[in-house]
Structure formats: C-alpha cells, structure tokens
Scaffold this active site. Sequence first.
Site, mmCIF file in Angstrom:
data_model
loop_
_atom_site.group_PDB
_atom_site.id
_atom_site.type_symbol
_atom_site.label_atom_id
_atom_site.label_comp_id
_atom_site.label_asym_id
_atom_site.label_seq_id
_atom_site.Cartn_x
_atom_site.Cartn_y
_atom_site.Cartn_z
ATOM 1 N N ASP A 1 16.165 46.987 11.659
ATOM 2 C CA ASP A 1 17.171 47.073 12.725
ATOM 3 C C ASP A 1 17.655 45.686 13.145
ATOM 4 O O ASP A 1 16.911 44.714 13.049
ATOM 5 C CB ASP A 1 16.551 47.812 13.926
ATOM 6 C CG ASP A 1 17.600 48.317 14.892
ATOM 7 O OD1 ASP A 1 18.794 48.373 14.514
ATOM 8 O OD2 ASP A 1 17.230 48.660 16.032
ATOM 9 N N TRP B 1 22.895 40.608 14.700
ATOM 10 C CA TRP B 1 22.867 39.357 13.920
ATOM 11 C C TRP B 1 24.306 38.886 13.665
ATOM 12 O O TRP B 1 24.629 37.716 13.810
ATOM 13 C CB TRP B 1 22.149 39.598 12.598
ATOM 14 C CG TRP B 1 21.946 38.388 11.733
ATOM 15 C CD1 TRP B 1 20.862 37.561 11.716
ATOM 16 C CD2 TRP B 1 22.872 37.873 10.759
ATOM 17 N NE1 TRP B 1 21.048 36.566 10.790
ATOM 18 C CE2 TRP B 1 22.270 36.734 10.194
ATOM 19 C CE3 TRP B 1 24.135 38.251 10.312
ATOM 20 C CZ2 TRP B 1 22.888 35.971 9.200
ATOM 21 C CZ3 TRP B 1 24.760 37.499 9.330
ATOM 22 C CH2 TRP B 1 24.139 36.370 8.777
ATOM 23 N N HIS C 1 25.056 43.681 7.751
ATOM 24 C CA HIS C 1 24.461 44.592 6.761
ATOM 25 C C HIS C 1 24.332 43.889 5.406
ATOM 26 O O HIS C 1 23.335 44.058 4.702
ATOM 27 C CB HIS C 1 25.319 45.857 6.611
ATOM 28 C CG HIS C 1 25.372 46.693 7.867
ATOM 29 N ND1 HIS C 1 24.251 47.023 8.586
ATOM 30 C CD2 HIS C 1 26.417 47.270 8.526
ATOM 31 C CE1 HIS C 1 24.597 47.770 9.638
ATOM 32 N NE2 HIS C 1 25.901 47.926 9.624
ATOM 33 N N LEU D 1 4.894 49.162 -7.421
ATOM 34 C CA LEU D 1 5.283 49.582 -6.067
ATOM 35 C C LEU D 1 6.203 50.807 -6.102
ATOM 36 O O LEU D 1 7.152 50.857 -6.894
ATOM 37 C CB LEU D 1 6.040 48.425 -5.391
ATOM 38 C CG LEU D 1 6.654 48.712 -4.019
ATOM 39 C CD1 LEU D 1 5.576 48.704 -2.940
ATOM 40 C CD2 LEU D 1 7.736 47.701 -3.678
HETATM 41 C C1 IPE Z 1 17.296 53.058 13.203
HETATM 42 O O1 IPE Z 1 18.148 52.112 13.754
HETATM 43 C C2 IPE Z 1 17.830 53.536 11.870
HETATM 44 C C3 IPE Z 1 17.767 52.551 10.789
HETATM 45 C C4 IPE Z 1 17.211 51.370 10.847
HETATM 46 C C5 IPE Z 1 18.360 52.986 9.556
HETATM 47 P P1 IPE Z 1 19.274 52.528 14.805
HETATM 48 O O2 IPE Z 1 19.968 51.264 15.177
HETATM 49 O O3 IPE Z 1 20.108 53.618 14.273
HETATM 50 O O4 IPE Z 1 18.408 53.081 16.021
HETATM 51 P P2 IPE Z 1 18.725 53.208 17.580
HETATM 52 O O5 IPE Z 1 20.034 53.899 17.697
HETATM 53 O O6 IPE Z 1 18.793 51.821 18.138
HETATM 54 O O7 IPE Z 1 17.564 53.954 18.144
HETATM 55 C C1 IPE Z 2 20.243 48.447 11.206
HETATM 56 O O1 IPE Z 2 21.018 47.567 11.941
HETATM 57 C C2 IPE Z 2 20.988 49.018 10.011
HETATM 58 C C3 IPE Z 2 21.332 50.438 10.146
HETATM 59 C C4 IPE Z 2 20.992 51.211 11.136
HETATM 60 C C5 IPE Z 2 22.108 51.018 9.057
HETATM 61 P P1 IPE Z 2 22.046 48.075 13.042
HETATM 62 O O2 IPE Z 2 23.349 48.317 12.388
HETATM 63 O O3 IPE Z 2 21.484 49.224 13.808
HETATM 64 O O4 IPE Z 2 22.138 46.797 13.966
HETATM 65 P P2 IPE Z 2 22.194 46.759 15.563
HETATM 66 O O5 IPE Z 2 21.028 47.559 16.070
HETATM 67 O O6 IPE Z 2 23.502 47.334 15.972
HETATM 68 O O7 IPE Z 2 22.068 45.303 15.897
HETATM 69 MG MG MG Z 3 20.337 49.375 15.460
#
Ligand code: IPE
Ligand code: IPE
Ligand code: MG
Length: 248
Positions: free
Chosen positions: A22, A27, A39, A133
């Site tokens: 996450d 970032w 991403h 793995l």
């Molecule tokens: C969890 O992150 C899902 C993934 C890392 C793929 P999210 O960014 O979707 O989670 P919430 O919404 O902060 O709980």
């Molecule tokens: C995790 O990073 C990647 C996915 C959930 C696909 P986020 O996209 O949730 O990044 P934040 O939480 O908005 O910073």
């Molecule tokens: Mg997130």
Amino acid sequence: MIQSTSEAETNNVPAHVAIIMDGNGRWARQRGLPRIAGHQQGVDAVTEVVDACARKGVDYLSLFAFSSENWGRPRQEVDALMLLLLEYLTSQRQKMLDNGIRLRVIGDLSRMTQGVQQALAEAVRVTSAGQGLTLVLALSYGGRDEILRAVRRIIIQVQAGSLDPDGLNAETFAACLDLADMPPADLMIRTSGEMRISNFLLWQAAYTELYFTDVLWPDFNLEELNKAFDDYCQRRRRFGLTDEQLQF
Ligand code: IPE
Ligand code: IPE
Ligand code: MG
C-alpha cells in the site's frame, strides 16, 4: 531451483509471507506525480522483494495486488493497473523460469478482461513446474469473497452427497479455499502506515504475525524486508497455548 521446502525454517525466515502493498498513490502525490507513477515504481519494489524472498528460501509469497474493492477506482487507474500487470508478466517470465518461481493467482478472475485472464493462465501454466518460491498474486481478491466461494463449493459437495455436514471442520473447510494446500500466512506485512487488513487473507490470517511499517510500497526494499523478518524472529507464537507448554 533456489530452495527446498524445509529451507525456510533452517534460514529462520517465515515459510509464508503475505504483503499488503500500500501507498503507491501517496508516494506519487508527494512528488507531484500522477498516481500511476506510484504504481509503476511499485512494480520495481515487487521485483526486488520477489527476488529477495526467493533467495532467502521463503516458500510462499502472497502479494495483494488488486482488491475486490479496487474495482471501484477511476477507470483510468484500473486500466493502467491491468496494463502494468500484463507488462510484469511479460518482463518477469524468463526470470521466473530461471529461478524456479511458480506463479499462482487467487481472486475472482472472471471480472478481468479475456486478455488479462489468458495472460495469467499462460504465466501460471509455463511456471507450473517451478520448484522454488511459489508467488501468489491476489487479484480481484477479497477475503470475504474467498470464504463465500468456499461455502458455495461445500454446499455443492453436500448436495451431491460427497460431504457429510457433520464432517465439516476447519481442515475440510480450508481445502475449499482458493489457497487450499498452502500453509497459513506466518507473517503479514502492510506498508504505508495503515493498520488494517483491508479484506486480505481473512481465514488464513487467524494466527498470522502482523508487521506494519510507515514506508510507502514504492520505497520498500531488501533492507525493509530484512527489518520485517528480524522483527518476526523476535515474536513468540503461542497459538493459544502457554509459554510453558511451548517449551516441549
Ligand atoms: C489494499 O489497499 C489493497 C491492495 C494493496 C491491493 P487499499 O489502498 O485498497 O486499502 P484501503 O482502502 O486503504 O483499506
Ligand atoms: C496500493 O497503493 C496499490 C493498490 C491498491 C492497487 P494505493 O494505490 O492504495 O496507494 P494509496 O493508498 O492511495 O497511497
Ligand atoms: Mg491504498
């Protein structure tokens, strides 16, 4: 081949590591960049962590890459994530084969496009003989969905007369989950400072050690993984028993 099943224990690393990756969006925002740039950078972190886990003798690495709830994000972001997934499968194919990495995918793939489904099926097929793995990508995945899928499979077995409801226990239930035949997660890492599970491995996390770090996923690397493993090694897992019982 990089490791055997027992090597994780000898190396004092968790056998099954799960990661909620996450913080990509934050970032990017910190740098004034579009979310997708986060991403993209996140994919480099994936590559580094997969390599490190394979080298260290981790048996299973489960990565939460796209949740069932993430479908609700803007269309442009969802499309970009799917494209990154396709690029990842292509760019990592040879390395997975060379390192004996076996790919598995869990989640409701029926929501993906035909093209993505085919690319995933192909990557799973070509890496299926890997002895190193096992890399599990959780895509379009939700822990509640996974449990519901298992319940449906059980109902079908009961209706067909192949399962006696009285015979249902934690073991027979687990065998109907997407992650059947894999051990439960030993360590779950979540980056970006959020302290929640967000619908990741709900059943399998019953006794998982949780590790939270403020580091955003694109900045996560070997050094951060080592910190998580060092922390894990200090934990005393009791599984409901007493310290005295565990000495034997
Ligand atoms: C969890 O992150 C899902 C993934 C890392 C793929 P999210 O960014 O979707 O989670 P919430 O919404 O902060 O709980
Ligand atoms: C995790 O990073 C990647 C996915 C959930 C696909 P986020 O996209 O949730 O990044 P934040 O939480 O908005 O910073
Ligand atoms: Mg997130």
